[in-house]
Design a protein around this motif. Sequence first.
Motif, PDB file in Angstrom:
ATOM      1  N   PRO A   1       0.827  -1.204   0.000  1.00 46.11           N
ATOM      2  CA  PRO A   1       0.000   0.000   0.000  1.00 46.11           C
ATOM      3  C   PRO A   1       0.857   1.247   0.000  1.00 46.11           C
ATOM      4  O   PRO A   1       1.838   1.332   0.745  1.00 46.11           O
ATOM      5  N   GLY A   2       0.505   2.204  -0.854  1.00 53.82           N
ATOM      6  CA  GLY A   2       1.228   3.468  -0.902  1.00 53.82           C
ATOM      7  C   GLY A   2       2.540   3.403  -1.656  1.00 53.82           C
ATOM      8  O   GLY A   2       3.333   4.335  -1.598  1.00 53.82           O
ATOM      9  N   VAL A   3       2.804   2.303  -2.348  1.00 51.61           N
ATOM     10  CA  VAL A   3       4.059   2.169  -3.092  1.00 51.61           C
ATOM     11  C   VAL A   3       3.778   2.201  -4.597  1.00 51.61           C
ATOM     12  O   VAL A   3       3.129   1.303  -5.121  1.00 51.61           O
ATOM     13  N   GLY A   4       4.245   3.247  -5.254  1.00 48.12           N
ATOM     14  CA  GLY A   4       4.094   3.387  -6.704  1.00 48.12           C
ATOM     15  C   GLY A   4       5.367   2.980  -7.412  1.00 48.12           C
ATOM     16  O   GLY A   4       6.297   2.480  -6.778  1.00 48.12           O
ATOM     17  N   PRO A   5       5.424   3.178  -8.745  1.00 50.40           N
ATOM     18  CA  PRO A   5       6.602   2.740  -9.513  1.00 50.40           C
ATOM     19  C   PRO A   5       7.913   3.346  -9.008  1.00 50.40           C
ATOM     20  O   PRO A   5       8.920   2.656  -8.906  1.00 50.40           O
ATOM     21  N   LYS A   6       7.895   4.633  -8.654  1.00 56.89           N
ATOM     22  CA  LYS A   6       9.131   5.304  -8.251  1.00 56.89           C
ATOM     23  C   LYS A   6       9.664   4.754  -6.936  1.00 56.89           C
ATOM     24  O   LYS A   6      10.858   4.467  -6.801  1.00 56.89           O
ATOM     25  N   SER A   7       8.783   4.622  -5.935  1.00 58.45           N
ATOM     26  CA  SER A   7       9.313   4.144  -4.650  1.00 58.45           C
ATOM     27  C   SER A   7       9.611   2.651  -4.723  1.00 58.45           C
ATOM     28  O   SER A   7      10.529   2.170  -4.049  1.00 58.45           O
ATOM     29  N   ALA A   8       8.884   1.912  -5.574  1.00 60.29           N
ATOM     30  CA  ALA A   8       9.204   0.493  -5.761  1.00 60.29           C
ATOM     31  C   ALA A   8      10.622   0.353  -6.324  1.00 60.29           C
ATOM     32  O   ALA A   8      11.389  -0.513  -5.895  1.00 60.29           O
ATOM     33  N   GLN A   9      10.960   1.221  -7.279  1.00 61.92           N
ATOM     34  CA  GLN A   9      12.303   1.191  -7.859  1.00 61.92           C
ATOM     35  C   GLN A   9      13.370   1.516  -6.806  1.00 61.92           C
ATOM     36  O   GLN A   9      14.387   0.835  -6.706  1.00 61.92           O
ATOM     37  N   ARG A  10      13.068   2.527  -5.976  1.00 62.06           N
ATOM     38  CA  ARG A  10      14.005   2.902  -4.922  1.00 62.06           C
ATOM     39  C   ARG A  10      14.187   1.737  -3.946  1.00 62.06           C
ATOM     40  O   ARG A  10      15.302   1.416  -3.526  1.00 62.06           O
ATOM     41  N   MET A  11      13.073   1.074  -3.580  1.00 61.10           N
ATOM     42  CA  MET A  11      13.151  -0.053  -2.659  1.00 61.10           C
ATOM     43  C   MET A  11      13.970  -1.202  -3.248  1.00 61.10           C
ATOM     44  O   MET A  11      14.814  -1.789  -2.574  1.00 61.10           O
ATOM     45  N   ALA A  12      13.701  -1.527  -4.516  1.00 66.38           N
ATOM     46  CA  ALA A  12      14.391  -2.645  -5.159  1.00 66.38           C
ATOM     47  C   ALA A  12      15.902  -2.395  -5.190  1.00 66.38           C
ATOM     48  O   ALA A  12      16.694  -3.271  -4.825  1.00 66.38           O
ATOM     49  N   LEU A  13      16.290  -1.178  -5.597  1.00 66.79           N
ATOM     50  CA  LEU A  13      17.726  -0.876  -5.685  1.00 66.79           C
ATOM     51  C   LEU A  13      18.356  -0.845  -4.292  1.00 66.79           C
ATOM     52  O   LEU A  13      19.490  -1.301  -4.111  1.00 66.79           O
ATOM     53  N   HIS A  14      17.621  -0.340  -3.317  1.00 63.53           N
ATOM     54  CA  HIS A  14      18.133  -0.318  -1.946  1.00 63.53           C
ATOM     55  C   HIS A  14      18.451  -1.733  -1.474  1.00 63.53           C
ATOM     56  O   HIS A  14      19.532  -2.009  -0.954  1.00 63.53           O
TER      57      HIS A  14
ATOM     58  N   GLN B   1      21.123  -4.123   0.940  1.00 64.68           N
ATOM     59  CA  GLN B   1      20.436  -4.940   1.943  1.00 64.68           C
ATOM     60  C   GLN B   1      20.097  -6.325   1.429  1.00 64.68           C
ATOM     61  O   GLN B   1      18.952  -6.787   1.569  1.00 64.68           O
ATOM     62  N   ARG B   2      21.060  -7.011   0.832  1.00 66.79           N
ATOM     63  CA  ARG B   2      20.800  -8.355   0.302  1.00 66.79           C
ATOM     64  C   ARG B   2      20.260  -9.285   1.386  1.00 66.79           C
ATOM     65  O   ARG B   2      19.282  -9.986   1.191  1.00 66.79           O
ATOM     66  N   GLN B   3      20.936  -9.277   2.544  1.00 71.24           N
ATOM     67  CA  GLN B   3      20.521 -10.156   3.638  1.00 71.24           C
ATOM     68  C   GLN B   3      19.078  -9.863   4.036  1.00 71.24           C
ATOM     69  O   GLN B   3      18.263 -10.767   4.197  1.00 71.24           O
ATOM     70  N   GLY B   4      18.789  -8.568   4.197  1.00 66.28           N
ATOM     71  CA  GLY B   4      17.439  -8.158   4.576  1.00 66.28           C
ATOM     72  C   GLY B   4      16.426  -8.545   3.520  1.00 66.28           C
ATOM     73  O   GLY B   4      15.302  -8.936   3.836  1.00 66.28           O
ATOM     74  N   GLY B   5      16.817  -8.464   2.249  1.00 63.07           N
ATOM     75  CA  GLY B   5      15.911  -8.830   1.162  1.00 63.07           C
ATOM     76  C   GLY B   5      15.593 -10.313   1.178  1.00 63.07           C
ATOM     77  O   GLY B   5      14.449 -10.722   0.981  1.00 63.07           O
ATOM     78  N   VAL B   6      16.622 -11.117   1.429  1.00 69.43           N
ATOM     79  CA  VAL B   6      16.417 -12.564   1.514  1.00 69.43           C
ATOM     80  C   VAL B   6      15.488 -12.897   2.683  1.00 69.43           C
ATOM     81  O   VAL B   6      14.530 -13.677   2.545  1.00 69.43           O
TER      82      VAL B   6
ATOM     83  N   LEU C   1       9.859  -6.336   7.015  1.00 69.99           N
ATOM     84  CA  LEU C   1       9.470  -5.257   6.095  1.00 69.99           C
ATOM     85  C   LEU C   1      10.221  -3.961   6.391  1.00 69.99           C
ATOM     86  O   LEU C   1      10.343  -3.089   5.532  1.00 69.99           O
ATOM     87  N   GLN C   2      10.751  -3.855   7.620  1.00 70.04           N
ATOM     88  CA  GLN C   2      11.415  -2.609   7.995  1.00 70.04           C
ATOM     89  C   GLN C   2      12.807  -2.449   7.381  1.00 70.04           C
ATOM     90  O   GLN C   2      13.479  -1.447   7.614  1.00 70.04           O
ATOM     91  N   VAL C   3      13.271  -3.435   6.598  1.00 71.19           N
ATOM     92  CA  VAL C   3      14.516  -3.200   5.845  1.00 71.19           C
ATOM     93  C   VAL C   3      14.247  -2.285   4.659  1.00 71.19           C
ATOM     94  O   VAL C   3      15.180  -1.728   4.096  1.00 71.19           O
ATOM     95  N   LEU C   4      12.991  -2.135   4.264  1.00 75.69           N
ATOM     96  CA  LEU C   4      12.666  -1.257   3.136  1.00 75.69           C
ATOM     97  C   LEU C   4      12.911   0.197   3.535  1.00 75.69           C
ATOM     98  O   LEU C   4      12.610   0.586   4.662  1.00 75.69           O
ATOM     99  N   PRO C   5      13.460   1.000   2.616  1.00 75.16           N
ATOM    100  CA  PRO C   5      13.763   2.391   2.954  1.00 75.16           C
ATOM    101  C   PRO C   5      12.492   3.172   3.232  1.00 75.16           C
ATOM    102  O   PRO C   5      11.504   3.035   2.515  1.00 75.16           O
ATOM    103  N   GLY C   6      12.497   3.944   4.313  1.00 72.97           N
ATOM    104  CA  GLY C   6      11.346   4.774   4.647  1.00 72.97           C
ATOM    105  C   GLY C   6      10.199   4.022   5.294  1.00 72.97           C
ATOM    106  O   GLY C   6       9.116   4.568   5.447  1.00 72.97           O
ATOM    107  N   VAL C   7      10.423   2.763   5.664  1.00 76.94           N
ATOM    108  CA  VAL C   7       9.354   1.975   6.288  1.00 76.94           C
ATOM    109  C   VAL C   7       9.683   1.723   7.757  1.00 76.94           C
ATOM    110  O   VAL C   7      10.657   1.046   8.072  1.00 76.94           O
TER     111      VAL C   7
ATOM    112  N   ALA D   1      14.199 -14.536  -5.947  1.00 72.93           N
ATOM    113  CA  ALA D   1      14.877 -14.656  -7.240  1.00 72.93           C
ATOM    114  C   ALA D   1      15.884 -13.527  -7.448  1.00 72.93           C
ATOM    115  O   ALA D   1      17.035 -13.755  -7.823  1.00 72.93           O
ATOM    116  N   ALA D   2      15.446 -12.288  -7.176  1.00 72.43           N
ATOM    117  CA  ALA D   2      16.323 -11.139  -7.429  1.00 72.43           C
ATOM    118  C   ALA D   2      17.544 -11.163  -6.511  1.00 72.43           C
ATOM    119  O   ALA D   2      18.675 -10.943  -6.953  1.00 72.43           O
TER     120      ALA D   2
END
Lengths: 200, 200
Positions: free
Chosen positions: A15-28, A33-38, B11-17, B46-47
């Motif tokens: 919720p509240g995540v559009g294309p721009k912030s999704a891109q920022r999150m993915a790159l972050h 934050q690979r570990q955090g992403g996993v 979820l808190q690893v996401l920037p701004g969350v 996957a990513a």
Amino acid sequence: MSAIDSLIEALQVLPGVGPKSAQRMALHLLLRQRQGGVALGAALQAAMRDVRQCAVCRNLTEHEVCGICRDERRDDSLLCVVESPADVLAIEQAGGFRGRYFVLNGRLSPLEGIGPEELGMDQLEARIEDLKPDEVILATNPTVEGEATAHYVTQLIGGRVQRISRIAHGVPLGGEIEYTDGGTLAHALQGRRSIGHDLG
Amino acid sequence: MSAIDSLIEALQVLPGVGPKSAQRMALHLLLRQRQGGVALGAALQAAMRDVRQCAVCRNLTEHEVCGICRDERRDDSLLCVVESPADVLAIEQAGGFRGRYFVLNGRLSPLEGIGPEELGMDQLEARIEDLKPDEVILATNPTVEGEATAHYVTQLIGGRVQRISRIAHGVPLGGEIEYTDGGTLAHALQGRRSIGHDLG
């Protein structure tokens, strides 16, 4: 589609995540934050697979019956009826309430086709039959639908419970009377409580 | 920890969350977006597993060499040097640029211990040797570190490339001169271009 584009698209279900912030999150996640992403991926998979409604109170849980319903130290004499699991979390985090919960997972809304069945009213009646609480606290939201739902529940269970109460509405702590809306102020005045001794 | 609490924490690893929006996201997925949550979990796994640096340009990709470097229709005569993969995405989305990229993945910052090695300067030199572009466009950010990085790259590759350019800085489209900061305005005036014919 590349793995990065898939991730950017998938993040937009939040919720509240559009294309721009999704891109920022993915790159972050990918750059820092690979570990955090996993860990997030694993937590999502586990939660989406395991979490369901508690058979007793309809709150979210990964067990058949949730932790609050299983906790024998909770006070059976108080049953708090709320609209959503988020309300349970908020009340638990506020502390102070040690009773039981029942989660409607919605509010009466004829326009959206949400009636008593969708809110588990049968289950609520059975729960009250079983628990026999002294008091049922209606903690639905102070909206038109929330009030209508509280009214409906009152009609449904009245006579079978000693006391039915509604949470207080008024000026929030830290709020300023000057900036409080009229409806809230009217509630705050109507719900006033005496302090100290009343003379006579 | 319950599956829901684990998800809220992850979820808190996401920037701004923070805790509150993480809770809102978790409940949104659990109550209304199970499918999306499952897809997001899979996309993350996957990513995080597959995405790495392109061996040629250091951009992010799940292949040994990224799609842009493999694309034979791109213009080998132009090489654009940027600080991060986000800059590549922004320039690609703007359209118009059909050359190659080199991603520094950072900017010179002695205080943070980021020197030429961390930015892959060896790789940049090798890339220029190999590609032999007519022009290298320095598209680092207009910050102190970005300018210092552009300056360093200019010193490093000067003499080996016909033309080295810096992207223009000025008033953004849709911006108002009245509200543009002094530094930007100074750049905009300095970088002015004649329109139509100059007399004499």
